[in-house]
Design a protein around this motif. Structure first.
Motif, PDB file in Angstrom:
ATOM      1  N   TYR A 165      34.925  43.277  57.756  1.00 31.65           N
ATOM      2  CA  TYR A 165      34.227  43.009  56.507  1.00 31.65           C
ATOM      3  C   TYR A 165      35.239  42.999  55.377  1.00 31.65           C
ATOM      4  N   MET A 166      34.949  42.233  54.324  1.00 34.43           N
ATOM      5  CA  MET A 166      35.889  42.109  53.215  1.00 34.43           C
ATOM      6  C   MET A 166      35.147  42.162  51.885  1.00 34.43           C
ATOM      7  N   ARG A 167      35.879  42.590  50.865  1.00 33.34           N
ATOM      8  CA  ARG A 167      35.281  42.686  49.535  1.00 33.34           C
ATOM      9  C   ARG A 167      36.341  42.423  48.469  1.00 33.34           C
ATOM     10  N   HIS A 168      35.963  41.642  47.475  1.00 36.13           N
ATOM     11  CA  HIS A 168      36.804  41.365  46.315  1.00 36.13           C
ATOM     12  C   HIS A 168      36.633  42.503  45.316  1.00 36.13           C
ATOM     13  N   CYS A 169      37.731  42.991  44.779  1.00 32.91           N
ATOM     14  CA  CYS A 169      37.696  44.035  43.750  1.00 32.91           C
ATOM     15  C   CYS A 169      38.542  43.567  42.570  1.00 32.91           C
ATOM     16  N   ALA A 170      38.026  43.710  41.369  1.00 31.55           N
ATOM     17  CA  ALA A 170      38.711  43.213  40.184  1.00 31.55           C
ATOM     18  C   ALA A 170      39.960  44.002  39.834  1.00 31.55           C
ATOM     19  N   MET A 172      42.318  42.929  43.780  1.00 34.26           N
ATOM     20  CA  MET A 172      42.497  43.440  45.136  1.00 34.26           C
ATOM     21  C   MET A 172      41.407  42.909  46.075  1.00 34.26           C
ATOM     22  N   TRP A 173      41.731  42.907  47.344  1.00 34.84           N
ATOM     23  CA  TRP A 173      40.778  42.635  48.414  1.00 34.84           C
ATOM     24  C   TRP A 173      40.802  43.841  49.339  1.00 34.84           C
ATOM     25  N   LEU A 174      39.635  44.301  49.736  1.00 37.00           N
ATOM     26  CA  LEU A 174      39.522  45.369  50.719  1.00 37.00           C
ATOM     27  C   LEU A 174      39.003  44.782  52.021  1.00 37.00           C
ATOM     28  N   PHE A 175      39.645  45.133  53.103  1.00 37.92           N
ATOM     29  CA  PHE A 175      39.196  44.745  54.432  1.00 37.92           C
ATOM     30  C   PHE A 175      38.841  46.007  55.197  1.00 37.92           C
ATOM     31  N   VAL A 176      37.724  45.987  55.898  1.00 35.20           N
ATOM     32  CA  VAL A 176      37.317  47.101  56.747  1.00 35.20           C
ATOM     33  C   VAL A 176      37.228  46.556  58.167  1.00 35.20           C
ATOM     34  N   ARG A 182      40.701  24.644  66.324  1.00 34.35           N
ATOM     35  CA  ARG A 182      42.031  24.249  65.863  1.00 34.35           C
ATOM     36  C   ARG A 182      42.033  23.717  64.436  1.00 34.35           C
ATOM     37  N   ALA A 183      40.840  23.597  63.853  1.00 29.97           N
ATOM     38  CA  ALA A 183      40.739  23.070  62.490  1.00 29.97           C
ATOM     39  C   ALA A 183      40.919  24.194  61.478  1.00 29.97           C
ATOM     40  N   GLU A 184      41.817  23.985  60.530  1.00 29.70           N
ATOM     41  CA  GLU A 184      42.010  24.984  59.480  1.00 29.70           C
ATOM     42  C   GLU A 184      40.888  24.875  58.462  1.00 29.70           C
ATOM     43  N   VAL A 185      40.376  26.009  58.059  1.00 37.44           N
ATOM     44  CA  VAL A 185      39.281  26.075  57.099  1.00 37.44           C
ATOM     45  C   VAL A 185      39.829  26.694  55.819  1.00 37.44           C
ATOM     46  N   PRO A 186      39.552  26.090  54.662  1.00 36.02           N
ATOM     47  CA  PRO A 186      40.062  26.668  53.419  1.00 36.02           C
ATOM     48  C   PRO A 186      39.484  28.059  53.181  1.00 36.02           C
ATOM     49  N   LYS A 187      40.280  28.916  52.536  1.00 35.67           N
ATOM     50  CA  LYS A 187      39.791  30.267  52.255  1.00 35.67           C
ATOM     51  C   LYS A 187      38.702  30.197  51.203  1.00 35.67           C
ATOM     52  N   GLU A 188      37.837  31.193  51.241  1.00 35.45           N
ATOM     53  CA  GLU A 188      36.764  31.236  50.256  1.00 35.45           C
ATOM     54  C   GLU A 188      37.343  31.631  48.910  1.00 35.45           C
ATOM     55  N   PRO A 189      36.877  31.007  47.840  1.00 35.37           N
ATOM     56  CA  PRO A 189      37.385  31.381  46.508  1.00 35.37           C
ATOM     57  C   PRO A 189      36.879  32.763  46.123  1.00 35.37           C
ATOM     58  N   PRO A 190      37.621  33.469  45.273  1.00 36.77           N
ATOM     59  CA  PRO A 190      37.144  34.778  44.828  1.00 36.77           C
ATOM     60  C   PRO A 190      35.875  34.628  44.008  1.00 36.77           C
ATOM     61  N   PRO A 191      35.057  35.648  43.981  1.00 31.61           N
ATOM     62  CA  PRO A 191      33.831  35.574  43.169  1.00 31.61           C
ATOM     63  C   PRO A 191      34.163  35.361  41.702  1.00 31.61           C
ATOM     64  N   THR A 192      33.290  34.662  41.010  1.00 29.63           N
ATOM     65  CA  THR A 192      33.503  34.416  39.588  1.00 29.63           C
ATOM     66  C   THR A 192      32.935  35.541  38.737  1.00 29.63           C
ATOM     67  N   GLN A 193      32.100  36.380  39.329  1.00 35.95           N
ATOM     68  CA  GLN A 193      31.486  37.479  38.597  1.00 35.95           C
ATOM     69  C   GLN A 193      32.500  38.605  38.411  1.00 35.95           C
ATOM     70  N   LEU A 194      32.576  39.122  37.226  1.00 34.62           N
ATOM     71  CA  LEU A 194      33.484  40.232  36.928  1.00 34.62           C
ATOM     72  C   LEU A 194      32.742  41.542  37.134  1.00 34.62           C
ATOM     73  N   GLU A 195      33.379  42.489  37.813  1.00 38.96           N
ATOM     74  CA  GLU A 195      32.776  43.789  38.039  1.00 38.96           C
ATOM     75  C   GLU A 195      32.925  44.644  36.788  1.00 38.96           C
ATOM     76  N   LEU A 196      31.891  45.376  36.454  1.00 38.40           N
ATOM     77  CA  LEU A 196      31.919  46.230  35.268  1.00 38.40           C
ATOM     78  C   LEU A 196      31.614  47.673  35.644  1.00 38.40           C
ATOM     79  N   PHE A 197      32.586  48.381  36.179  1.00 34.22           N
ATOM     80  CA  PHE A 197      32.464  49.831  36.396  1.00 34.22           C
ATOM     81  C   PHE A 197      33.785  50.410  36.768  1.00 34.22           C
TER      82      PHE A 197
END
Length: 109
Positions: A48-53, A9-13, A94-109
């Motif tokens: 603001y945005m956050r990656h969630c596993a 999931m991705w959370l956007f605030v 007008r230039a498209e910018v590639p999206k950022e890749p998801p973090p490679t770190q796995l969340e543990l909780f």
């Protein structure tokens, strides 16, 4: 548990906070700092945005946001899957910018 684009999931605030008084500005700054402290990254000044596993991880962060809400202003939280986030289009001018890749770190909780 298998991680896939429908489970991640991705959370956007999104927020619009008052900054008329010194107290308002302090509350707005505190809210932003707390989002950063909770692992969110600034996408735009009030977005603001956050990656969630997982959905469960997103639940935890949504509860934290509710506890951090400032007394005034508008705050919206949007949860989307990684598959949906894959359709994002980012532009600088007008230039498209590639999206950022998801973090490679796995969340543990």
């Amino acid at each position: 548990m298998e991680l896939n684009g429908y489970r991640i999931m991705w959370l956007f605030v999104f927020f619009d906070l008052p900054t008329d008084t010194a107290k308002d500005r302090k509350n707005a700054a505190k809210f932003r700092k707390n989002l950063l402290k909770d692992g969110f990254a600034m996408m735009q000044y009030s977005v603001y945005m956050r990656h969630c596993a997982s959905s469960e991880s997103a639940d935890v962060h949504e509860k934290r946001i509710k506890r951090l809400l400032p007394p005034l202003g508008k705050v919206s939280v949007l949860r989307i899957t990684d598959k949906q986030y894959g359709n994002i289009m980012n532009f600088w001018g007008r230039a498209e910018v590639p999206k950022e890749p998801p973090p490679t770190q796995l969340e543990l909780f």
